[in-house]
Motif scaffolding. Structure first.
Motif, PDB file in Angstrom:
ATOM      1  N   GLY A  27     111.494  46.793 132.430  1.00 61.78           N
ATOM      2  CA  GLY A  27     110.313  47.262 131.706  1.00 61.78           C
ATOM      3  C   GLY A  27     109.009  46.694 132.239  1.00 61.78           C
ATOM      4  O   GLY A  27     108.079  46.429 131.483  1.00 61.78           O
ATOM      5  N   VAL A  28     108.943  46.509 133.549  1.00 61.30           N
ATOM      6  CA  VAL A  28     107.766  45.904 134.178  1.00 61.30           C
ATOM      7  C   VAL A  28     106.979  46.975 134.940  1.00 61.30           C
ATOM      8  O   VAL A  28     107.557  47.706 135.749  1.00 61.30           O
ATOM      9  CB  VAL A  28     108.193  44.781 135.160  1.00 61.30           C
ATOM     10  CG1 VAL A  28     106.984  44.196 135.886  1.00 61.30           C
ATOM     11  CG2 VAL A  28     108.951  43.694 134.418  1.00 61.30           C
ATOM     12  N   PRO A  29     105.670  47.068 134.702  1.00 61.39           N
ATOM     13  CA  PRO A  29     104.871  48.061 135.420  1.00 61.39           C
ATOM     14  C   PRO A  29     104.736  47.734 136.911  1.00 61.39           C
ATOM     15  O   PRO A  29     104.726  46.568 137.301  1.00 61.39           O
ATOM     16  CB  PRO A  29     103.507  48.018 134.734  1.00 61.39           C
ATOM     17  CG  PRO A  29     103.483  46.774 133.937  1.00 61.39           C
ATOM     18  CD  PRO A  29     104.896  46.327 133.715  1.00 61.39           C
ATOM     19  N   VAL A  30     104.629  48.794 137.703  1.00 63.28           N
ATOM     20  CA  VAL A  30     104.519  48.677 139.159  1.00 63.28           C
ATOM     21  C   VAL A  30     103.270  49.419 139.617  1.00 63.28           C
ATOM     22  O   VAL A  30     103.035  50.558 139.212  1.00 63.28           O
ATOM     23  CB  VAL A  30     105.743  49.310 139.860  1.00 63.28           C
ATOM     24  CG1 VAL A  30     105.592  49.265 141.378  1.00 63.28           C
ATOM     25  CG2 VAL A  30     107.025  48.632 139.429  1.00 63.28           C
ATOM     26  N   LYS A  31     102.492  48.777 140.458  1.00 64.00           N
ATOM     27  CA  LYS A  31     101.362  49.429 141.111  1.00 64.00           C
ATOM     28  C   LYS A  31     101.700  49.522 142.589  1.00 64.00           C
ATOM     29  O   LYS A  31     101.892  48.507 143.251  1.00 64.00           O
ATOM     30  CB  LYS A  31     100.075  48.655 140.886  1.00 64.00           C
ATOM     31  CG  LYS A  31      99.648  48.642 139.419  1.00 64.00           C
ATOM     32  CD  LYS A  31      98.315  47.986 139.232  1.00 64.00           C
ATOM     33  CE  LYS A  31      97.930  47.829 137.789  1.00 64.00           C
ATOM     34  NZ  LYS A  31      97.838  49.006 136.998  1.00 64.00           N
ATOM     35  N   VAL A  32     101.806  50.749 143.080  1.00 64.11           N
ATOM     36  CA  VAL A  32     102.168  51.032 144.458  1.00 64.11           C
ATOM     37  C   VAL A  32     100.864  51.298 145.205  1.00 64.11           C
ATOM     38  O   VAL A  32     100.229  52.329 145.006  1.00 64.11           O
ATOM     39  CB  VAL A  32     103.117  52.251 144.528  1.00 64.11           C
ATOM     40  CG1 VAL A  32     103.532  52.523 145.957  1.00 64.11           C
ATOM     41  CG2 VAL A  32     104.335  52.027 143.641  1.00 64.11           C
ATOM     42  N   VAL A  33     100.450  50.352 146.040  1.00 64.67           N
ATOM     43  CA  VAL A  33      99.119  50.388 146.641  1.00 64.67           C
ATOM     44  C   VAL A  33      99.210  50.792 148.110  1.00 64.67           C
ATOM     45  O   VAL A  33      99.963  50.199 148.887  1.00 64.67           O
ATOM     46  CB  VAL A  33      98.428  49.010 146.523  1.00 64.67           C
ATOM     47  CG1 VAL A  33      97.004  49.069 147.051  1.00 64.67           C
ATOM     48  CG2 VAL A  33      98.454  48.507 145.080  1.00 64.67           C
ATOM     49  N   SER A  34      98.418  51.804 148.481  1.00 66.72           N
ATOM     50  CA  SER A  34      98.383  52.251 149.879  1.00 66.72           C
ATOM     51  C   SER A  34      97.048  52.927 150.141  1.00 66.72           C
ATOM     52  O   SER A  34      96.276  53.191 149.224  1.00 66.72           O
ATOM     53  CB  SER A  34      99.520  53.235 150.158  1.00 66.72           C
ATOM     54  OG  SER A  34      99.264  54.451 149.487  1.00 66.72           O
ATOM     55  N   ASN A  35      96.813  53.227 151.409  1.00 66.91           N
ATOM     56  CA  ASN A  35      95.587  53.942 151.747  1.00 66.91           C
ATOM     57  C   ASN A  35      95.878  55.404 152.076  1.00 66.91           C
ATOM     58  O   ASN A  35      95.047  56.082 152.655  1.00 66.91           O
ATOM     59  CB  ASN A  35      94.817  53.254 152.872  1.00 66.91           C
ATOM     60  CG  ASN A  35      95.633  53.086 154.120  1.00 66.91           C
ATOM     61  OD1 ASN A  35      96.689  53.693 154.262  1.00 66.91           O
ATOM     62  ND2 ASN A  35      95.166  52.262 155.025  1.00 66.91           N
ATOM     63  N   SER A  36      97.060  55.862 151.693  1.00 66.83           N
ATOM     64  CA  SER A  36      97.394  57.269 151.876  1.00 66.83           C
ATOM     65  C   SER A  36      98.255  57.721 150.693  1.00 66.83           C
ATOM     66  O   SER A  36      98.903  56.905 150.047  1.00 66.83           O
ATOM     67  CB  SER A  36      98.151  57.476 153.190  1.00 66.83           C
ATOM     68  OG  SER A  36      99.350  56.738 153.189  1.00 66.83           O
TER      69      SER A  36
END
Length: 150
Positions: A27-36
């Motif tokens: 139940g942990v949020p994920v931020k998927v960070v990219s420049n595309s």
């Protein structure tokens, strides 16, 4: 207490599916960070963060968001160093943690390898990603989330 979060340096991350599975289970949020733009699962815990294509824009965003309740997933040694200094837990895609004790050696090795590649004609990168790396990663991520949740 601030909510736990997983920040993913996504451009070259081979374990995104594993991250999603652990995040859903815990139940942990994920931020998927990219420049595309690329596909991420449609799920309330998963957020795609697309930054500009400026040099190190994704790294800068992740480092600014990193803190004591975040687990950062990256193979980028310099980003790992920045996140450790911000108090984050940092794990490489191979499951090996970056720590305050290990980051100096990792930075030095990175510099030596860069010098060797540029001057001596040595080419190639890290060893191929193996099934054992994936298993080690899953265990390391789960352990980190349990530890931070305490």
């Amino acid at each position: 207490m601030t909510q736990l979060a997983i920040l993913v340096d996504a451009d070259a991350c081979p374990v995104k599916d594993e991250i999603y599975k652990v995040a859903w289970r815990r139940g942990v949020p994920v931020k998927v960070v990219s420049n595309s733009h690329f596909r991420v699962p449609q799920h309330e815990l998963i957020e795609r963060v697309v930054v500009s294509d400026a040099f190190d824009a994704a790294d800068d965003w992740i480092a600014a968001a990193a803190g004591a309740t975040t687990v950062v997933i990256t193979g980028d040694i310099l980003l790992a160093d920045r996140c450790l200094k911000a108090g984050a837990t940092v794990i490489g895609p191979n499951g090996k943690p970056f720590t305050a004790a290990s980051i100096g050696g990792a930075i030095a090795t990175r510099a030596i390898m860069a010098d060797l590649r540029s001057g001596a004609g040595i080419t190639g990168g890290p060893a191929p990603f193996a099934k054992a790396d994936r298993s080690r990663f899953l265990q390391a991520l789960d352990d980190a989330l349990v530890r931070l949740a305490r």
